[in-house]
Design an enzyme around this catalytic site. Structure first.
Site, short mmCIF file in Angstrom:
data_model
loop_
_atom_site.label_atom_id
_atom_site.label_comp_id
_atom_site.label_asym_id
_atom_site.label_seq_id
_atom_site.Cartn_x
_atom_site.Cartn_y
_atom_site.Cartn_z
N GLY A 187 0.81 -1.22 0.00
CA GLY A 187 0.00 0.00 0.00
C GLY A 187 0.84 1.26 0.00
N VAL A 189 2.46 1.81 -3.41
CA VAL A 189 1.52 2.44 -4.34
C VAL A 189 1.36 3.92 -4.00
CG1 VAL A 189 -0.88 2.47 -5.13
CG2 VAL A 189 0.29 0.28 -4.79
N HIS A 190 1.29 4.22 -2.72
CA HIS A 190 1.14 5.61 -2.27
C HIS A 190 2.33 6.47 -2.71
CE1 HIS A 190 0.02 8.93 0.34
NE2 HIS A 190 1.18 8.88 0.96
N VAL A 191 3.53 5.93 -2.55
CA VAL A 191 4.74 6.66 -2.95
C VAL A 191 4.76 6.87 -4.47
CG1 VAL A 191 7.26 6.53 -3.09
CG2 VAL A 191 6.09 5.93 -0.97
#
Length: 208
Positions: free
Chosen positions: A164, A167-169
């Site tokens: 997660g 993906v956020h980065v």
């Protein structure tokens, strides 16, 4: 508000807590790998050796949970799921290809909200499962079978969180200006109007 005046997106306390969570997570993930399998144990020397790392890892887990709660609780209202978020999800790929512009996205888009709401139970499960393995304070209160089960749960949750955050980065890097906003706190009006038009209208009082 003048046309060139930047908009405050993240306050100083929010930015500090965000980076505390990020830094502590990196430590927890790397040290967790060293504890998870002998092939990664060499990483313990980065943290002063196995004994010190084993002592520090659960304490850092508590710091992560407290810092995340402190950061997340004030943001509950801004992360409520709205009809516009459903539209954002339907057009997510088109946004990434710059074939479509969001219409009514508020301060956080649907992807950011999904990240927020997924981290709440994941971090809670990591904290609770970690307590069952915390030697020598709490682990003796639980059976060996319970510790094995919670150990597996802990590893699965850590992997989900790793994916997660990855993906956020990536999304933050892809959305130019997002990382700068979390460092400096401000975004341009043009950035806000394009990526979060409903939030832009709310902040500036300007129409579509």
């Amino acid at each position: 508000m003048t046309p060139n005046e930047p908009i405050l997106r993240h306050t100083v306390p929010d930015r500090i807590l965000h980076w505390v969570v990020a830094i502590v997570f990196v430590f927890l993930f790397v040290s967790g790998l060293a504890l998870f399998h002998p092939v990664f144990y060499w990483l313990s020397f980065v943290f002063g050796g196995g004994q010190f790392m084993r002592w520090l890892h659960p304490i850092a887990g508590v710091v992560l949970a407290v810092a995340f709660a402190w950061y997340a609780v004030p943001l509950v209202k801004e992360n409520r799921w709205l009809p516009a978020d459903r539209a954002w999800m339907q057009n997510m790929v088109r946004y990434m290809r710059k074939q479509h512009e969001p219409k009514d996205t508020h301060k956080y888009n649907a992807g950011q909200k999904l990240m927020y709401w997924s981290m709440v139970p994941i971090i809670l499960l990591l904290l609770l499962s970690g307590i069952t393995m915390w030697q020598p304070w709490f682990a003796p209160s639980f059976s060996a079978g319970m510790r094995r089960a919670t150990g597996l749960l802990h590893a699965v949750c850590a992997f989900i969180m790793f994916v997660g955050i990855g993906v956020h980065v990536y999304a933050a890097y892809w959305t130019k200006g997002s990382v700068k906003a979390m460092v400096r706190g401000y975004v341009s009006q043009a950035w806000a109007k394009f990526h979060h038009p409903a939030w832009y209208r709310e902040i500036t009082g300007k129409g579509p």
